[in-house]
Scaffold this motif. Structure first.
Motif, PDB file in Angstrom:
ATOM      1  N   ILE A 251       0.841  -1.188   0.000  1.00  0.00           N
ATOM      2  CA  ILE A 251       0.000   0.000   0.000  1.00  0.00           C
ATOM      3  C   ILE A 251       0.880   1.244   0.000  1.00  0.00           C
ATOM      4  O   ILE A 251       2.060   1.185   0.356  1.00  0.00           O
ATOM      5  N   HIS A 252       0.271   2.340  -0.398  1.00  0.00           N
ATOM      6  CA  HIS A 252       0.961   3.628  -0.384  1.00  0.00           C
ATOM      7  C   HIS A 252      -0.022   4.668   0.130  1.00  0.00           C
ATOM      8  O   HIS A 252      -1.077   4.899  -0.478  1.00  0.00           O
ATOM      9  N   LEU A 253       0.300   5.297   1.260  1.00  0.00           N
ATOM     10  CA  LEU A 253      -0.589   6.270   1.877  1.00  0.00           C
ATOM     11  C   LEU A 253      -0.362   7.644   1.272  1.00  0.00           C
ATOM     12  O   LEU A 253       0.778   8.086   1.107  1.00  0.00           O
ATOM     13  N   LEU A 254      -1.469   8.316   0.971  1.00  0.00           N
ATOM     14  CA  LEU A 254      -1.416   9.657   0.407  1.00  0.00           C
ATOM     15  C   LEU A 254      -2.362  10.564   1.174  1.00  0.00           C
ATOM     16  O   LEU A 254      -3.426  10.121   1.640  1.00  0.00           O
ATOM     17  N   SER A 255      -1.956  11.804   1.306  1.00  0.00           N
ATOM     18  CA  SER A 255      -2.792  12.782   1.985  1.00  0.00           C
ATOM     19  C   SER A 255      -3.779  13.389   0.991  1.00  0.00           C
ATOM     20  O   SER A 255      -3.452  13.610  -0.168  1.00  0.00           O
ATOM     21  N   ILE A 256      -4.988  13.654   1.475  1.00  0.00           N
ATOM     22  CA  ILE A 256      -6.019  14.238   0.635  1.00  0.00           C
ATOM     23  C   ILE A 256      -6.828  15.222   1.470  1.00  0.00           C
ATOM     24  O   ILE A 256      -7.042  15.006   2.667  1.00  0.00           O
ATOM     25  N   HIS A 257      -7.263  16.289   0.848  1.00  0.00           N
ATOM     26  CA  HIS A 257      -8.075  17.277   1.548  1.00  0.00           C
ATOM     27  C   HIS A 257      -9.468  16.709   1.812  1.00  0.00           C
ATOM     28  O   HIS A 257      -9.983  15.897   1.039  1.00  0.00           O
ATOM     29  N   THR A 258     -10.056  17.131   2.910  1.00  0.00           N
ATOM     30  CA  THR A 258     -11.365  16.609   3.295  1.00  0.00           C
ATOM     31  C   THR A 258     -12.407  16.842   2.221  1.00  0.00           C
ATOM     32  O   THR A 258     -13.308  16.014   2.020  1.00  0.00           O
ATOM     33  N   THR A 259     -12.298  17.932   1.493  1.00  0.00           N
ATOM     34  CA  THR A 259     -13.283  18.245   0.452  1.00  0.00           C
ATOM     35  C   THR A 259     -13.288  17.203  -0.654  1.00  0.00           C
ATOM     36  O   THR A 259     -14.324  16.959  -1.279  1.00  0.00           O
ATOM     37  N   PHE A 260     -12.151  16.555  -0.898  1.00  0.00           N
ATOM     38  CA  PHE A 260     -12.036  15.608  -2.001  1.00  0.00           C
ATOM     39  C   PHE A 260     -12.045  14.155  -1.535  1.00  0.00           C
ATOM     40  O   PHE A 260     -11.757  13.267  -2.339  1.00  0.00           O
ATOM     41  N   GLN A 261     -12.368  13.910  -0.283  1.00  0.00           N
ATOM     42  CA  GLN A 261     -12.404  12.545   0.223  1.00  0.00           C
ATOM     43  C   GLN A 261     -13.694  11.871  -0.221  1.00  0.00           C
ATOM     44  O   GLN A 261     -14.784  12.187   0.244  1.00  0.00           O
ATOM     45  N   ILE A 262     -13.566  10.923  -1.159  1.00  0.00           N
ATOM     46  CA  ILE A 262     -14.744  10.287  -1.743  1.00  0.00           C
ATOM     47  C   ILE A 262     -15.500   9.448  -0.710  1.00  0.00           C
ATOM     48  O   ILE A 262     -16.725   9.317  -0.777  1.00  0.00           O
ATOM     49  N   ALA A 263     -14.795   8.898   0.270  1.00  0.00           N
ATOM     50  CA  ALA A 263     -15.454   8.048   1.265  1.00  0.00           C
ATOM     51  C   ALA A 263     -16.453   8.812   2.116  1.00  0.00           C
ATOM     52  O   ALA A 263     -17.316   8.197   2.758  1.00  0.00           O
ATOM     53  N   ASP A 264     -16.385  10.145   2.129  1.00  0.00           N
ATOM     54  CA  ASP A 264     -17.309  10.932   2.950  1.00  0.00           C
ATOM     55  C   ASP A 264     -18.750  10.791   2.492  1.00  0.00           C
ATOM     56  O   ASP A 264     -19.674  11.044   3.263  1.00  0.00           O
ATOM     57  N   ILE A 265     -18.971  10.384   1.252  1.00  0.00           N
ATOM     58  CA  ILE A 265     -20.333  10.252   0.767  1.00  0.00           C
ATOM     59  C   ILE A 265     -21.074   9.128   1.480  1.00  0.00           C
ATOM     60  O   ILE A 265     -22.312   9.105   1.525  1.00  0.00           O
ATOM     61  N   PHE A 266     -20.324   8.174   2.070  1.00  0.00           N
ATOM     62  CA  PHE A 266     -20.938   7.064   2.785  1.00  0.00           C
ATOM     63  C   PHE A 266     -21.023   7.293   4.289  1.00  0.00           C
ATOM     64  O   PHE A 266     -21.701   6.539   4.987  1.00  0.00           O
ATOM     65  N   THR A 267     -20.335   8.297   4.798  1.00  0.00           N
ATOM     66  CA  THR A 267     -20.242   8.457   6.250  1.00  0.00           C
ATOM     67  C   THR A 267     -20.713   9.805   6.765  1.00  0.00           C
ATOM     68  O   THR A 267     -20.943   9.942   7.972  1.00  0.00           O
ATOM     69  N   LYS A 268     -20.851  10.815   5.910  1.00  0.00           N
ATOM     70  CA  LYS A 268     -21.168  12.153   6.387  1.00  0.00           C
ATOM     71  C   LYS A 268     -22.379  12.716   5.649  1.00  0.00           C
ATOM     72  O   LYS A 268     -22.703  12.276   4.530  1.00  0.00           O
ATOM     73  N   SER A 269     -23.054  13.665   6.294  1.00  0.00           N
ATOM     74  CA  SER A 269     -24.149  14.387   5.647  1.00  0.00           C
ATOM     75  C   SER A 269     -23.564  15.565   4.885  1.00  0.00           C
ATOM     76  O   SER A 269     -23.005  16.486   5.467  1.00  0.00           O
ATOM     77  N   LEU A 270     -23.679  15.525   3.565  1.00  0.00           N
ATOM     78  CA  LEU A 270     -23.055  16.516   2.690  1.00  0.00           C
ATOM     79  C   LEU A 270     -24.106  17.411   2.048  1.00  0.00           C
ATOM     80  O   LEU A 270     -25.278  17.022   1.908  1.00  0.00           O
ATOM     81  N   SER A 271     -23.692  18.577   1.647  1.00  0.00           N
ATOM     82  CA  SER A 271     -24.573  19.477   0.915  1.00  0.00           C
ATOM     83  C   SER A 271     -24.844  18.892  -0.466  1.00  0.00           C
ATOM     84  O   SER A 271     -24.055  18.085  -0.975  1.00  0.00           O
ATOM     85  N   PRO A 272     -25.939  19.283  -1.100  1.00  0.00           N
ATOM     86  CA  PRO A 272     -26.256  18.722  -2.429  1.00  0.00           C
ATOM     87  C   PRO A 272     -25.147  18.907  -3.455  1.00  0.00           C
ATOM     88  O   PRO A 272     -24.861  17.987  -4.229  1.00  0.00           O
ATOM     89  N   GLN A 273     -24.505  20.075  -3.464  1.00  0.00           N
ATOM     90  CA  GLN A 273     -23.449  20.314  -4.444  1.00  0.00           C
ATOM     91  C   GLN A 273     -22.256  19.394  -4.215  1.00  0.00           C
ATOM     92  O   GLN A 273     -21.744  18.777  -5.156  1.00  0.00           O
ATOM     93  N   LEU A 274     -21.812  19.285  -2.963  1.00  0.00           N
ATOM     94  CA  LEU A 274     -20.681  18.406  -2.660  1.00  0.00           C
ATOM     95  C   LEU A 274     -21.058  16.948  -2.862  1.00  0.00           C
ATOM     96  O   LEU A 274     -20.237  16.144  -3.313  1.00  0.00           O
ATOM     97  N   PHE A 275     -22.297  16.596  -2.548  1.00  0.00           N
ATOM     98  CA  PHE A 275     -22.752  15.220  -2.744  1.00  0.00           C
ATOM     99  C   PHE A 275     -22.718  14.841  -4.220  1.00  0.00           C
ATOM    100  O   PHE A 275     -22.229  13.765  -4.585  1.00  0.00           O
ATOM    101  N   ARG A 276     -23.222  15.711  -5.081  1.00  0.00           N
ATOM    102  CA  ARG A 276     -23.208  15.420  -6.510  1.00  0.00           C
ATOM    103  C   ARG A 276     -21.788  15.394  -7.066  1.00  0.00           C
ATOM    104  O   ARG A 276     -21.473  14.606  -7.968  1.00  0.00           O
ATOM    105  N   ASN A 277     -20.918  16.241  -6.533  1.00  0.00           N
ATOM    106  CA  ASN A 277     -19.530  16.275  -6.997  1.00  0.00           C
ATOM    107  C   ASN A 277     -18.815  14.967  -6.683  1.00  0.00           C
ATOM    108  O   ASN A 277     -18.104  14.412  -7.533  1.00  0.00           O
ATOM    109  N   ILE A 278     -18.996  14.462  -5.469  1.00  0.00           N
ATOM    110  CA  ILE A 278     -18.342  13.204  -5.097  1.00  0.00           C
ATOM    111  C   ILE A 278     -18.993  12.029  -5.824  1.00  0.00           C
ATOM    112  O   ILE A 278     -18.307  11.094  -6.255  1.00  0.00           O
TER     113      ILE A 278
END
Length: 322
Positions: A251-278
Protein backbone atom coordinates in the motif's frame (compact mmCIF):
# COMPACT_ATOMS: atom_id res chain seq x y z
CA UNK A 1 -29.33 -38.90 12.95
CA UNK A 2 -32.08 -39.48 15.49
CA UNK A 3 -34.46 -42.38 15.06
CA UNK A 4 -37.61 -41.20 13.21
CA UNK A 5 -40.86 -41.21 15.20
CA UNK A 6 -42.75 -44.50 14.98
CA UNK A 7 -39.68 -46.69 14.46
CA UNK A 8 -39.29 -49.32 17.16
CA UNK A 9 -35.77 -50.00 18.45
CA UNK A 10 -34.45 -52.43 21.01
CA UNK A 11 -32.21 -49.82 22.60
CA UNK A 12 -33.69 -46.30 23.05
CA UNK A 13 -30.20 -44.80 22.93
CA UNK A 14 -29.47 -45.98 19.39
CA UNK A 15 -29.22 -43.62 16.41
CA UNK A 16 -29.39 -44.08 12.65
CA UNK A 17 -26.29 -43.93 10.48
CA UNK A 18 -26.68 -41.41 7.67
CA UNK A 19 -25.88 -43.07 4.33
CA UNK A 20 -26.89 -40.22 2.03
CA UNK A 21 -27.42 -36.56 2.79
CA UNK A 22 -30.71 -35.05 1.58
CA UNK A 23 -32.34 -31.63 1.74
CA UNK A 24 -33.56 -30.48 5.12
CA UNK A 25 -30.72 -31.96 7.15
CA UNK A 26 -28.01 -29.93 8.85
CA UNK A 27 -25.37 -32.02 7.12
CA UNK A 28 -26.81 -31.46 3.64
CA UNK A 29 -25.00 -28.23 2.78
CA UNK A 30 -21.67 -29.54 4.04
CA UNK A 31 -21.98 -32.82 2.14
CA UNK A 32 -22.99 -30.97 -1.02
CA UNK A 33 -20.02 -28.62 -0.78
CA UNK A 34 -17.60 -31.50 -0.13
CA UNK A 35 -18.95 -33.43 -3.11
CA UNK A 36 -18.80 -30.39 -5.40
CA UNK A 37 -15.28 -29.53 -4.26
CA UNK A 38 -14.09 -33.07 -4.93
CA UNK A 39 -15.56 -33.05 -8.45
CA UNK A 40 -14.06 -29.66 -9.33
CA UNK A 41 -10.61 -30.47 -7.95
CA UNK A 42 -10.64 -33.76 -9.85
CA UNK A 43 -11.43 -31.75 -12.99
CA UNK A 44 -8.32 -29.60 -12.56
CA UNK A 45 -9.74 -26.70 -10.56
CA UNK A 46 -8.04 -25.28 -7.50
CA UNK A 47 -9.75 -23.57 -4.58
CA UNK A 48 -8.91 -19.94 -4.04
CA UNK A 49 -7.17 -19.19 -0.76
CA UNK A 50 -8.64 -15.67 -0.68
CA UNK A 51 -12.21 -16.89 -1.22
CA UNK A 52 -13.13 -20.52 -0.55
CA UNK A 53 -16.25 -20.23 -2.71
CA UNK A 54 -14.12 -19.48 -5.80
CA UNK A 55 -12.59 -22.23 -7.96
CA UNK A 56 -10.22 -21.41 -10.83
CA UNK A 57 -8.60 -23.45 -13.56
CA UNK A 58 -5.65 -22.32 -15.68
CA UNK A 59 -4.50 -24.38 -18.63
CA UNK A 60 -2.20 -22.75 -21.17
CA UNK A 61 -4.20 -19.74 -22.43
CA UNK A 62 -7.52 -21.04 -21.13
CA UNK A 63 -8.99 -19.65 -17.91
CA UNK A 64 -12.18 -20.83 -16.21
CA UNK A 65 -13.67 -19.72 -12.89
CA UNK A 66 -16.63 -21.02 -10.89
CA UNK A 67 -18.19 -19.06 -8.05
CA UNK A 68 -20.37 -21.07 -5.66
CA UNK A 69 -23.15 -19.87 -3.39
CA UNK A 70 -24.92 -22.82 -1.73
CA UNK A 71 -26.27 -24.67 -4.80
CA UNK A 72 -26.06 -21.75 -7.25
CA UNK A 73 -23.01 -21.55 -9.50
CA UNK A 74 -21.61 -18.85 -11.78
CA UNK A 75 -19.41 -20.23 -14.56
CA UNK A 76 -17.21 -17.88 -16.58
CA UNK A 77 -14.09 -18.07 -18.69
CA UNK A 78 -12.47 -17.22 -22.01
CA UNK A 79 -12.85 -20.66 -23.60
CA UNK A 80 -16.39 -21.58 -24.64
CA UNK A 81 -15.40 -25.22 -25.22
CA UNK A 82 -14.16 -25.54 -21.64
CA UNK A 83 -17.35 -23.88 -20.38
CA UNK A 84 -19.55 -26.31 -22.30
CA UNK A 85 -17.46 -29.23 -21.06
CA UNK A 86 -17.91 -28.13 -17.44
CA UNK A 87 -21.65 -27.70 -17.94
CA UNK A 88 -21.92 -31.25 -19.24
CA UNK A 89 -19.75 -32.58 -16.42
CA UNK A 90 -21.76 -30.83 -13.70
CA UNK A 91 -25.02 -31.96 -15.28
CA UNK A 92 -23.89 -35.57 -15.31
CA UNK A 93 -22.83 -35.38 -11.67
CA UNK A 94 -25.59 -33.24 -10.15
CA UNK A 95 -28.36 -32.78 -12.78
CA UNK A 96 -28.03 -29.00 -12.98
CA UNK A 97 -30.35 -26.55 -14.68
CA UNK A 98 -28.73 -24.09 -17.09
CA UNK A 99 -30.23 -20.61 -16.62
CA UNK A 100 -28.30 -19.06 -19.50
CA UNK A 101 -26.41 -15.81 -19.32
CA UNK A 102 -26.17 -14.26 -15.88
CA UNK A 103 -28.82 -11.58 -15.33
CA UNK A 104 -29.59 -11.72 -11.60
CA UNK A 105 -27.59 -13.07 -8.66
CA UNK A 106 -27.99 -12.45 -4.91
CA UNK A 107 -29.96 -9.25 -5.41
CA UNK A 108 -27.48 -7.92 -7.98
CA UNK A 109 -28.65 -7.30 -11.55
CA UNK A 110 -26.28 -7.49 -14.49
CA UNK A 111 -26.42 -5.49 -17.74
CA UNK A 112 -24.05 -6.10 -20.65
CA UNK A 113 -22.87 -4.08 -23.61
CA UNK A 114 -19.84 -3.75 -25.83
CA UNK A 115 -18.48 -1.26 -23.26
CA UNK A 116 -18.41 -3.77 -20.40
CA UNK A 117 -20.55 -5.23 -17.63
CA UNK A 118 -22.67 -3.04 -15.35
CA UNK A 119 -23.93 -4.08 -11.93
CA UNK A 120 -26.97 -2.45 -10.38
CA UNK A 121 -29.68 -3.09 -7.76
CA UNK A 122 -32.72 -1.33 -9.18
CA UNK A 123 -35.18 -4.08 -8.21
CA UNK A 124 -33.74 -4.28 -4.70
CA UNK A 125 -34.09 -0.51 -4.24
CA UNK A 126 -37.65 -0.53 -5.55
CA UNK A 127 -38.57 -3.39 -3.21
CA UNK A 128 -37.22 -1.44 -0.24
CA UNK A 129 -39.25 1.63 -1.21
CA UNK A 130 -42.36 -0.48 -1.62
CA UNK A 131 -41.93 -2.23 1.73
CA UNK A 132 -41.50 1.10 3.53
CA UNK A 133 -44.40 2.75 1.69
CA UNK A 134 -42.17 5.37 0.06
CA UNK A 135 -42.49 4.30 -3.57
CA UNK A 136 -44.46 7.46 -4.44
CA UNK A 137 -42.40 9.79 -2.23
CA UNK A 138 -40.50 12.73 -3.71
CA UNK A 139 -36.75 12.13 -4.14
CA UNK A 140 -34.33 13.96 -1.89
CA UNK A 141 -31.24 15.79 -3.10
CA UNK A 142 -29.12 14.09 -0.42
CA UNK A 143 -29.64 10.86 1.57
CA UNK A 144 -29.08 12.68 4.89
CA UNK A 145 -30.24 16.08 6.16
CA UNK A 146 -27.14 18.25 6.06
CA UNK A 147 -28.46 21.41 7.77
CA UNK A 148 -29.80 19.82 10.96
CA UNK A 149 -27.89 20.65 14.14
CA UNK A 150 -28.16 18.80 17.42
CA UNK A 151 -29.05 20.95 20.40
CA UNK A 152 -28.72 20.29 24.10
CA UNK A 153 -32.01 20.22 25.95
CA UNK A 154 -33.30 18.88 29.24
CA UNK A 155 -36.80 18.40 27.85
CA UNK A 156 -38.13 15.02 26.85
CA UNK A 157 -38.40 11.56 28.34
CA UNK A 158 -35.54 9.17 28.94
CA UNK A 159 -35.22 6.16 26.68
CA UNK A 160 -36.59 2.99 28.29
CA UNK A 161 -33.70 0.90 26.98
CA UNK A 162 -30.79 2.92 25.53
CA UNK A 163 -28.89 -0.25 24.60
CA UNK A 164 -31.12 -0.87 21.57
CA UNK A 165 -29.88 2.41 20.06
CA UNK A 166 -26.17 1.82 20.59
CA UNK A 167 -23.89 1.29 17.62
CA UNK A 168 -22.39 -2.15 17.05
CA UNK A 169 -20.05 -1.11 14.25
CA UNK A 170 -17.14 0.03 16.40
CA UNK A 171 -15.75 -2.69 18.64
CA UNK A 172 -13.24 -0.50 20.44
CA UNK A 173 -13.26 3.03 21.80
CA UNK A 174 -10.69 5.40 20.30
CA UNK A 175 -9.12 8.09 22.45
CA UNK A 176 -8.72 10.53 19.57
CA UNK A 177 -9.81 11.07 15.98
CA UNK A 178 -6.27 10.26 14.84
CA UNK A 179 -6.45 6.84 16.49
CA UNK A 180 -9.86 6.19 14.94
CA UNK A 181 -8.53 7.12 11.50
CA UNK A 182 -5.45 4.95 12.01
CA UNK A 183 -7.63 1.95 12.89
CA UNK A 184 -9.61 2.49 9.70
CA UNK A 185 -6.37 2.61 7.71
CA UNK A 186 -5.44 -0.76 9.22
CA UNK A 187 -8.80 -2.24 8.18
CA UNK A 188 -8.49 -0.77 4.69
CA UNK A 189 -4.98 -2.22 4.37
CA UNK A 190 -6.31 -5.68 5.23
CA UNK A 191 -9.03 -5.34 2.60
CA UNK A 192 -6.46 -4.18 0.06
CA UNK A 193 -4.27 -7.19 0.75
CA UNK A 194 -7.27 -9.52 0.36
CA UNK A 195 -8.20 -7.93 -2.97
CA UNK A 196 -4.64 -8.28 -4.27
CA UNK A 197 -4.64 -12.01 -3.40
CA UNK A 198 -8.07 -12.45 -4.99
CA UNK A 199 -6.93 -10.73 -8.18
CA UNK A 200 -3.90 -13.01 -8.31
CA UNK A 201 -6.20 -16.03 -8.23
CA UNK A 202 -8.06 -14.47 -11.17
CA UNK A 203 -4.73 -14.10 -13.05
CA UNK A 204 -4.80 -10.31 -12.64
CA UNK A 205 -1.41 -9.24 -11.31
CA UNK A 206 -1.29 -5.89 -9.53
CA UNK A 207 2.35 -4.89 -9.33
CA UNK A 208 1.80 -1.29 -8.22
CA UNK A 209 1.04 -0.35 -4.58
CA UNK A 210 -2.59 0.15 -3.62
CA UNK A 211 -3.27 3.85 -3.04
CA UNK A 212 -4.95 4.69 0.27
CA UNK A 213 -6.07 8.28 0.78
CA UNK A 214 -6.40 9.72 4.28
CA UNK A 215 -7.48 13.22 5.31
CA UNK A 216 -6.00 13.01 8.83
CA UNK A 217 -2.37 14.17 9.04
CA UNK A 218 -1.86 12.72 12.53
CA UNK A 219 -2.84 9.25 11.35
CA UNK A 220 -0.39 9.55 8.45
CA UNK A 221 2.39 10.55 10.86
CA UNK A 222 1.65 7.55 13.08
CA UNK A 223 1.85 5.22 10.08
CA UNK A 224 5.13 6.77 8.93
CA UNK A 225 6.79 6.94 12.36
CA UNK A 226 8.19 3.54 13.44
CA UNK A 227 8.90 4.74 16.99
CA UNK A 228 6.39 4.01 19.73
CA UNK A 229 5.58 6.90 22.01
CA UNK A 230 3.03 7.87 24.61
CA UNK A 231 0.31 8.63 22.11
CA UNK A 232 0.41 5.30 20.26
CA UNK A 233 1.59 2.73 22.79
CA UNK A 234 -1.99 1.80 23.72
CA UNK A 235 -2.92 0.96 20.11
CA UNK A 236 -3.04 -2.77 19.41
CA UNK A 237 -0.05 -4.36 17.75
CA UNK A 238 -2.13 -5.60 14.81
CA UNK A 239 -2.97 -2.01 13.87
CA UNK A 240 0.72 -1.30 13.36
CA UNK A 241 0.79 -3.87 10.54
CA UNK A 242 0.09 -0.84 8.34
CA UNK A 243 3.79 0.04 8.50
CA UNK A 244 4.77 -3.46 7.41
CA UNK A 245 2.47 -3.27 4.39
CA UNK A 246 3.88 0.14 3.49
CA UNK A 247 7.45 -1.13 3.68
CA UNK A 248 6.59 -4.21 1.62
CA UNK A 249 5.14 -2.01 -1.12
CA UNK A 250 1.60 -3.35 -0.82
CA UNK A 251 0.00 0.00 0.00
CA UNK A 252 0.96 3.63 -0.38
CA UNK A 253 -0.59 6.27 1.88
CA UNK A 254 -1.42 9.66 0.41
CA UNK A 255 -2.79 12.78 1.98
CA UNK A 256 -6.02 14.24 0.63
CA UNK A 257 -8.07 17.28 1.55
CA UNK A 258 -11.37 16.61 3.29
CA UNK A 259 -13.28 18.24 0.45
CA UNK A 260 -12.04 15.61 -2.00
CA UNK A 261 -12.40 12.55 0.22
CA UNK A 262 -14.74 10.29 -1.74
CA UNK A 263 -15.45 8.05 1.27
CA UNK A 264 -17.31 10.93 2.95
CA UNK A 265 -20.33 10.25 0.77
CA UNK A 266 -20.94 7.06 2.78
CA UNK A 267 -20.24 8.46 6.25
CA UNK A 268 -21.17 12.15 6.39
CA UNK A 269 -24.15 14.39 5.65
CA UNK A 270 -23.05 16.52 2.69
CA UNK A 271 -24.57 19.48 0.92
CA UNK A 272 -26.26 18.72 -2.43
CA UNK A 273 -23.45 20.31 -4.44
CA UNK A 274 -20.68 18.41 -2.66
CA UNK A 275 -22.75 15.22 -2.74
CA UNK A 276 -23.21 15.42 -6.51
CA UNK A 277 -19.53 16.28 -7.00
CA UNK A 278 -18.34 13.20 -5.10
CA UNK A 279 -21.00 10.98 -6.66
CA UNK A 280 -19.73 11.89 -10.12
CA UNK A 281 -16.34 10.41 -9.17
CA UNK A 282 -17.72 6.97 -8.26
CA UNK A 283 -18.18 5.84 -11.86
CA UNK A 284 -21.96 5.49 -11.50
CA UNK A 285 -23.98 5.43 -14.73
CA UNK A 286 -27.74 5.70 -15.21
CA UNK A 287 -28.55 2.92 -17.68
CA UNK A 288 -32.29 3.68 -17.39
CA UNK A 289 -32.16 7.36 -18.37
CA UNK A 290 -35.40 8.09 -20.32
CA UNK A 291 -33.64 10.59 -22.60
CA UNK A 292 -31.61 7.74 -24.07
CA UNK A 293 -34.56 5.41 -24.49
CA UNK A 294 -33.73 3.66 -21.25
CA UNK A 295 -30.09 3.07 -22.15
CA UNK A 296 -27.11 5.25 -21.41
CA UNK A 297 -23.38 5.65 -21.37
CA UNK A 298 -21.56 8.90 -20.74
CA UNK A 299 -20.78 9.57 -24.41
CA UNK A 300 -22.02 6.48 -26.24
CA UNK A 301 -25.46 4.93 -26.13
CA UNK A 302 -25.40 1.42 -24.70
CA UNK A 303 -27.60 -1.41 -25.84
CA UNK A 304 -28.23 -3.69 -22.88
CA UNK A 305 -31.21 -5.54 -24.40
CA UNK A 306 -29.48 -7.23 -27.31
CA UNK A 307 -28.09 -10.60 -26.37
CA UNK A 308 -26.22 -10.80 -29.65
CA UNK A 309 -23.70 -8.22 -28.46
CA UNK A 310 -23.08 -9.75 -25.05
CA UNK A 311 -19.59 -11.11 -25.74
CA UNK A 312 -16.95 -9.01 -23.97
CA UNK A 313 -13.42 -9.88 -25.01
CA UNK A 314 -14.68 -13.40 -25.84
CA UNK A 315 -15.65 -14.02 -22.21
CA UNK A 316 -18.78 -16.01 -21.52
CA UNK A 317 -20.70 -15.90 -18.25
CA UNK A 318 -23.15 -18.62 -17.39
CA UNK A 319 -25.46 -19.01 -14.43
CA UNK A 320 -26.04 -22.56 -13.33
CA UNK A 321 -28.46 -23.94 -10.80
CA UNK A 322 -28.21 -27.40 -9.38
Amino acid sequence: MKVPPGVQTENPGMVCKLQKSIYGLKQASRQWHNKLTAVLIQSGFSKSVADYSLFVKNFESSFTAILVYVDDLILTGNNINEINHMKQLLDSEFSIKDLGKLKFFLGMEIARSTQGIFLYQRKYALDLLQETGMLAAKPSSTPMEYSTKLIHSKCGDLLPNPNIFRSKKQKTVSRSSAEAEYREIALAACEAQWLVHLLQDLTVHHSEPVMLYCDNQSALYIAANPVFHERTKHIEIDCHSVRERIQSGLIHLLSIHTTFQIADIFTKSLSPQLFRNIRSKLGILDIHMPACGGLLESNNVLNTNQDANCNIEENEEESLRR
